[in-house]
Each structure stands twice: as C-alpha cells, then as structure tokens.
Design an enzyme around this catalytic site. Structure first.
Site, PDB file in Angstrom:
ATOM      1  CB  THR A 258      -0.945  -0.039   1.222  1.00 56.93           C
ATOM      2  OG1 THR A 258      -1.920  -1.059   0.992  1.00 56.93           O
ATOM      3  CG2 THR A 258      -1.635   1.289   1.448  1.00 56.93           C
TER       4      THR A 258
ATOM      5  CG  HIS B 222      -5.785  -8.379   1.080  1.00 62.62           C
ATOM      6  ND1 HIS B 222      -5.368  -9.154   2.139  1.00 62.62           N
ATOM      7  CD2 HIS B 222      -5.274  -7.133   1.318  1.00 62.62           C
ATOM      8  CE1 HIS B 222      -4.637  -8.401   2.978  1.00 62.62           C
ATOM      9  NE2 HIS B 222      -4.572  -7.186   2.488  1.00 62.62           N
TER      10      HIS B 222
ATOM     11  CG  ASN C 245      -2.243  -8.407   6.357  1.00 60.55           C
ATOM     12  OD1 ASN C 245      -1.739  -9.345   6.966  1.00 60.55           O
ATOM     13  ND2 ASN C 245      -1.651  -7.831   5.322  1.00 60.55           N
TER      14      ASN C 245
ATOM     15  CE1 TYR D 166      -7.190  -3.511   6.189  1.00 52.42           C
ATOM     16  CE2 TYR D 166      -5.615  -5.130   5.406  1.00 52.42           C
ATOM     17  CZ  TYR D 166      -5.895  -3.866   5.899  1.00 52.42           C
ATOM     18  OH  TYR D 166      -4.879  -2.980   6.127  1.00 52.42           O
TER      19      TYR D 166
ATOM     20  CG  ASN E 201      -5.480  -3.810  10.076  1.00 51.43           C
ATOM     21  OD1 ASN E 201      -5.318  -2.637  10.393  1.00 51.43           O
ATOM     22  ND2 ASN E 201      -4.984  -4.317   8.949  1.00 51.43           N
TER      23      ASN E 201
HETATM   24  C1  8OZ Z   1      -0.202  -0.881   5.244  1.00 53.24           C
HETATM   25  C2  8OZ Z   1      -0.973   0.265   5.281  1.00 53.24           C
HETATM   26  C3  8OZ Z   1      -2.264   0.214   4.819  1.00 53.24           C
HETATM   27  C4  8OZ Z   1      -2.807  -0.972   4.343  1.00 53.24           C
HETATM   28  C5  8OZ Z   1      -2.332  -4.693   4.434  1.00 53.24           C
HETATM   29  C6  8OZ Z   1      -3.313  -3.404   2.684  1.00 53.24           C
HETATM   30  O1  8OZ Z   1      -1.807  -4.721   5.557  1.00 53.24           O
HETATM   31  C7  8OZ Z   1      -2.584  -3.398   3.777  1.00 53.24           C
HETATM   32  C8  8OZ Z   1      -2.027  -2.127   4.319  1.00 53.24           C
HETATM   33  C9  8OZ Z   1      -0.715  -2.065   4.781  1.00 53.24           C
HETATM   34  O2  8OZ Z   1      -2.681  -5.728   3.871  1.00 53.24           O
END
Ligand code: 8OZ
Length: 365
Positions: free
Chosen positions: A25, A178, A181, A183, A238
């Site tokens: 990113t 994806h 992480n 999400y 996250n």
């Molecule tokens: C860093 C900053 C923002 C998003 C991920 C898409 O961790 C990201 C991400 C990484 O998968």
C-alpha cells in the site's frame, strides 16, 4: 531441483522467476481512486524479470467504494480506474513482466470520511476494531462498523466477481484475493471477530463460507488458473485476535478451495511485517490441504529465500519492503549485491520521492 531464479507456471500464468513483488500500500492514487502515470512508472521499474520481479502483486485495491479504508488507495470498480490500471499493466507487460491485482475489501478497518455518504463501514460484526487508519486529516481511530445483514452478503460476493472481470479487462494476468491482515474476509474467518448467528458465523464451516463463496465467484468468472489467494493465519494485524482453532480453520479453507485449482496461495508467515514466530502454525500442512503453488512472505532474507525454494518448502518468495527500496531487487538477489536503505517516512502518500527515485545498480555488472 529448482532455484529462486527459475521459471514456474502458476495455473494459466507463466512467470520467469520465483521472485515476487509483494502487495504494498503506497496511497498515491489520483482523485476517484484512479491509478496514474507515476504508479505505472513505479511498477514498470520493478517489472522486468531479468532485474526485478517474476510476478508483481499490485497494492491492495478496493473492489467497491465501501471497500476503501485508507486515503488514496486505488479502486477497481469504475471505468476510469480500469483505464488507469490499463496503463499500469501495459507498462509492466512492455518490460516482459507479469502482474496480478490484489482484490481488497477492508470491512471494519475504515473511517466514515472514506465511506459513501459518510455511512458506517460494513463488517461481519458491529464491534469496532482497536486500530487506526489514515485519512485526509492524518491518523484516526477506525469507525464503528455495521454488521452486514445476511441478505446483503451475496451482493458483496458479487462485487468481488465484477472486480475480477474488470481486472481482466484492465489487462491483468490475474488476481490475488486479499484474505489476510484483519480485513473483511478475516473478519468473517476468525471467531475472535465474527460474532454472527447466521449461516456465516459460528462453526468453522460457516465462518469460511464467505471466503469460499468469494473464491467460487472469482474463479467462476476468470478461472482458477488466474486466481491467487493471500492468507495470514496468525497475524495480529488490524486487531485480528487469534482464532480458537487456527490450524483447523485454515486447513478447512484449504480443503474447500483445493478443487478450484488456484494459480497460487500466498501466505504471510507470522505477524505481518513483524516477528515470524509469533504463534505456532503448521504451514506445510496448510500447503498440503491446498495442493497449489506455494508463495511465502514475511522478512525473507536472500539466504532464506534461496533455501526455501532450493529446499522445496516454497515455490515462490514474495518480498515487500526490499522491493520498495530496490527496483532491481531481482538482480541484487542474483548478484548478492548490497541493498538501498528504505526511507520509511515516505511509504504512505506523497509523490515520486521515496517511490520512483530509488536507484538501480549501474547498468553493466
Ligand atoms: C499498510 C498500510 C495500509 C494498508 C495490508 C493493505 O496490511 C494493507 C495495508 C498495509 O494488507
């Protein structure tokens, strides 16, 4: 026996080396979440397999307006975005490279200021994550989400399908879903987050249902041979707490998805961008469950990467931060040349500085 520098066929995608540029990113898209000429230059600098990557996985790319969670990340749902990505894929292909787009929905890792109509982000749950995101005003706590109603979920699956079709229209060689992480997809997978009582919550089978439906939709649209998947079974990224039965959960996913004959599976080992040994996990057992080309990532040094491919524990190795500061990382790995220093303050947002200005080695070696 194969080496890091040998070609491999990933489903329908032929790649020249096992060196992969990981998804990164960088928050440099133009208004409308549209990829621009600077982004095309950045990817092209890393695309020639003789000096750069055998395969590039694009930065995470939202499949819908609701899928965005950070400022200036690119999308793949409008015609302007497709046209912007076409410049990127043309530039990569002109260098003889290969590129897949990483399809992303952030779920609850978002902020109302980034959401259509200023509404709450959607997730599997209404519980907010304890983490921050990056918005126009700087870093901010993520907003409280709204749990998707059962009857809304098919629409989100459909957004993944449409984005995959647009990826092919934009000239990508394929996609990477994806599912890592913390999400949206992990917000369904893990029982530390998913508190649903419908067919998408509770048992392992139910929590995996959303991912399985997404993968069926994407492969149904563009073929398993053009579809990859990224997982991070134990990452705490996250605010993703560990699942109570991590190994069983992810092996179930592997068995469910094996019939789709995916182009590759890409696994973040340990904590994303952090310690590799944060929690026990049997990655070899997960690889066996999938039976697909196996891409590993997270803190690989040159020697670790050489050993992983030569020893057969991985088919490909993805490099993240080293590819930011070394556009010719492939050549440097081959020649065991010194690496440029990363400038971390320039990672997220801005222009060419810290993006397209990292030098390659002098031409003749
Ligand atoms: C860093 C900053 C923002 C998003 C991920 C898409 O961790 C990201 C991400 C990484 O998968």
């Amino acid at each position: 026996m194969s080496t890091l520098f040998d070609p491999i066929r990933l489903g329908d995608i032929d790649v020249a080396t096992r060196i992969v540029m990981a998804p990164l990113t960088r928050n440099r898209a133009s208004a409308g979440q549209v990829p621009n000429a600077l982004m095309a230059q950045y990817y092209a600098q890393r695309a020639n397999p003789a000096t750069g990557a055998g395969l590039i996985v694009s930065e995470a790319t939202q499949i819908s307006p609701e899928g965005q969670g950070y400022l200036d990340t690119p999308g793949l749902f409008s015609s302007a975005q497709v046209a912007g990505w076409r410049r990127v894929t043309d530039a990569v292909h002109a260098e003889g490279g290969r590129i897949v787009v990483q399809l992303w929905h952030v779920g609850r890792i978002s902020h109302v200021s980034l959401q259509p109509g200023g509404q709450a982000p959607v997730s599997s749950t209404a519980t907010p994550a304890k983490t921050k995101t990056f918005i126009a005003e700087g870093f901010a706590d993520v907003s409280a989400p709204r749990a998707l109603r059962t009857e809304e979920i098919a629409g989100v699956v459909q957004q993944y399908r449409v984005a995959a079709e647009l990826a092919i229209e934009a000239g990508f060689d394929g996609v990477e879903v994806h599912a890592a992480n913390g999400y949206l997809i992990e917000q369904f997978l893990r029982d530390s987050i998913n508190d649903r009582t419908d067919a998408y919550g509770g048992s392992i089978e139910n929590r995996a249902r959303f991912l399985v439906e997404v993968m069926q939709a994407v492969t149904g649209a563009i073929g398993g041979g053009r579809t990859g998947l990224r997982l991070s079974p134990v990452t705490p990224a996250n605010d993703a707490g560990l699942d109570s039965h991590t190994q069983q959960l992810f092996e179930h996913v592997g068995r469910q998805l094996a019939p789709l004959k995916l182009a590759f599976v890409h696994v973040v080992e340990g904590a994303t961008g952090g310690p590799r040994d944060i929690a026990p996990f049997d990655y070899a057992a997960l690889r066996a469950a999938f039976g697909a080309p196996w891409m590993v990532n997270n803190g690989y040094t040159r020697q670790m990467a050489l050993d992983a491919v030569a020893g057969g524990t991985a088919d490909l190795v993805a490099f993240g931060r080293p590819f930011i500061s070394n556009p010719d990382l492939g050549r440097r790995l081959r020649e065991d040349a010194p690496m440029n220093e990363l400038r971390p303050a320039l990672l997220y947002g801005g222009g060419a500085e810290g993006y397209t200005d990292y030098p390659a080695l002098a031409a003749a070696g």
